[in-house]
Design a protein around this motif. Structure first.
Motif, PDB file in Angstrom:
ATOM      1  N   ILE A   1      -6.759  -8.091  -3.587  1.00 58.62           N
ATOM      2  CA  ILE A   1      -6.285  -6.709  -3.602  1.00 58.62           C
ATOM      3  C   ILE A   1      -6.298  -6.081  -5.008  1.00 58.62           C
TER       4      ILE A   1
ATOM      5  N   GLU B   1      -3.872  -5.204  -7.241  1.00 60.87           N
ATOM      6  CA  GLU B   1      -2.981  -4.049  -7.235  1.00 60.87           C
ATOM      7  C   GLU B   1      -2.966  -3.337  -8.592  1.00 60.87           C
TER       8      GLU B   1
ATOM      9  N   ASN C   1       4.060   6.370  -7.571  1.00 64.73           N
ATOM     10  CA  ASN C   1       3.508   6.974  -6.362  1.00 64.73           C
ATOM     11  C   ASN C   1       4.045   8.383  -6.151  1.00 64.73           C
TER      12      ASN C   1
ATOM     13  N   LYS D   1      -4.433  -0.823   4.932  1.00 67.79           N
ATOM     14  CA  LYS D   1      -3.183  -1.197   4.247  1.00 67.79           C
ATOM     15  C   LYS D   1      -3.462  -1.883   2.905  1.00 67.79           C
ATOM     16  N   ASP D   2      -4.552  -2.626   2.809  1.00 72.57           N
ATOM     17  CA  ASP D   2      -4.903  -3.264   1.531  1.00 72.57           C
ATOM     18  C   ASP D   2      -5.321  -2.210   0.504  1.00 72.57           C
TER      19      ASP D   2
ATOM     20  N   LYS E   1      -2.319  -0.701  -0.778  1.00 73.54           N
ATOM     21  CA  LYS E   1      -1.611  -1.581  -1.716  1.00 73.54           C
ATOM     22  C   LYS E   1      -2.243  -1.522  -3.102  1.00 73.54           C
ATOM     23  N   ARG E   2      -3.550  -1.373  -3.147  1.00 69.56           N
ATOM     24  CA  ARG E   2      -4.210  -1.408  -4.454  1.00 69.56           C
ATOM     25  C   ARG E   2      -3.957  -0.141  -5.268  1.00 69.56           C
TER      26      ARG E   2
ATOM     27  N   LYS F   1       1.337   2.611   2.836  1.00 65.29           N
ATOM     28  CA  LYS F   1       2.022   1.604   1.987  1.00 65.29           C
ATOM     29  C   LYS F   1       3.184   0.974   2.709  1.00 65.29           C
TER      30      LYS F   1
END
Ligand code: HEC
Length: 141
Positions: free
Chosen positions: A43, A45, A50, A86-87, A90-91, A141
């Motif tokens: 991923i 991150e 945000n 979703k990945d 996340k990143r 997220k």
């Protein structure tokens, strides 16, 4: 009657056999994918704050995605041809620079950020719509 009963039984056994073979093949394919693509460090991150995504924006993006071809290669939870939505969420932090960059990538396509599979280009998707789609993805997220 006995004959028909036996035939049915044979048919049933035959179907069970087929099911076993299919299950076996699916299981083998899965384990192959796992060994070729280890999940560690996948991923990457990116740290960052945000921003909030208005619900109406995310909903528009969700609809646009449903009407486009995205789900042929992406799933929400699991990696498919492309990374799981979703990945991706996340990143990347929810920030304008990332939304703009990812929207551009949806339009021009490409590979290398998640592996060697290529995302096809979407030249007919207007940039504003691509941004809505990406906003929906990052809202997961
Ligand atoms: C042909 C399969 C395919 C289709 C169709 C597809 N994608 Fe992708 N997508 C991929 C692959 C493969 C990647 C990973 C690319 C990479 O590694 O750089 C990806 C990556 C992404 C990323 C992350 C890009 C990055 O640089 O991190 C986003 C966002 C995305 N796709 C959104 C979409 C949206 C929205 C649609 C529908 C309009 C869509 N994709 C349609 C295969 C596809």
């Amino acid at each position: 009657m006995l004959q028909v009963g036996r035939l049915k039984k044979l048919h049933f056994l035959y179907n069970c056999g087929l099911l076993l073979i299919v299950t076996y093949l699916v299981a083998c394919n899965n384990s192959e994918v796992k060994t070729i693509q280890p999940k560690t460090d996948y991923i990457h991150e990116i740290p960052g704050k945000n921003d909030t995504i208005p619900v109406a924006i995310a909903q528009k993006g969700e609809v646009l995605i449903a009407y486009s071809d995205c789900y042929t290669c992406h799933k929400e939870e699991k990696r498919s041809v492309g990374p799981a939505f979703k990945d991706i969420a996340k990143r990347y932090p929810v920030q304008r620079v990332y939304i703009d960059m990812l929207a551009q990538k949806v339009i021009s396509g490409g590979k290398g950020a998640w592996g060697s599979a290529t995302m096809i280009d979407h030249p007919k998707v207007p940039i504003e719509e691509a941004k809505l789609m990406v906003s929906y993805i990052l809202s997961l997220k």
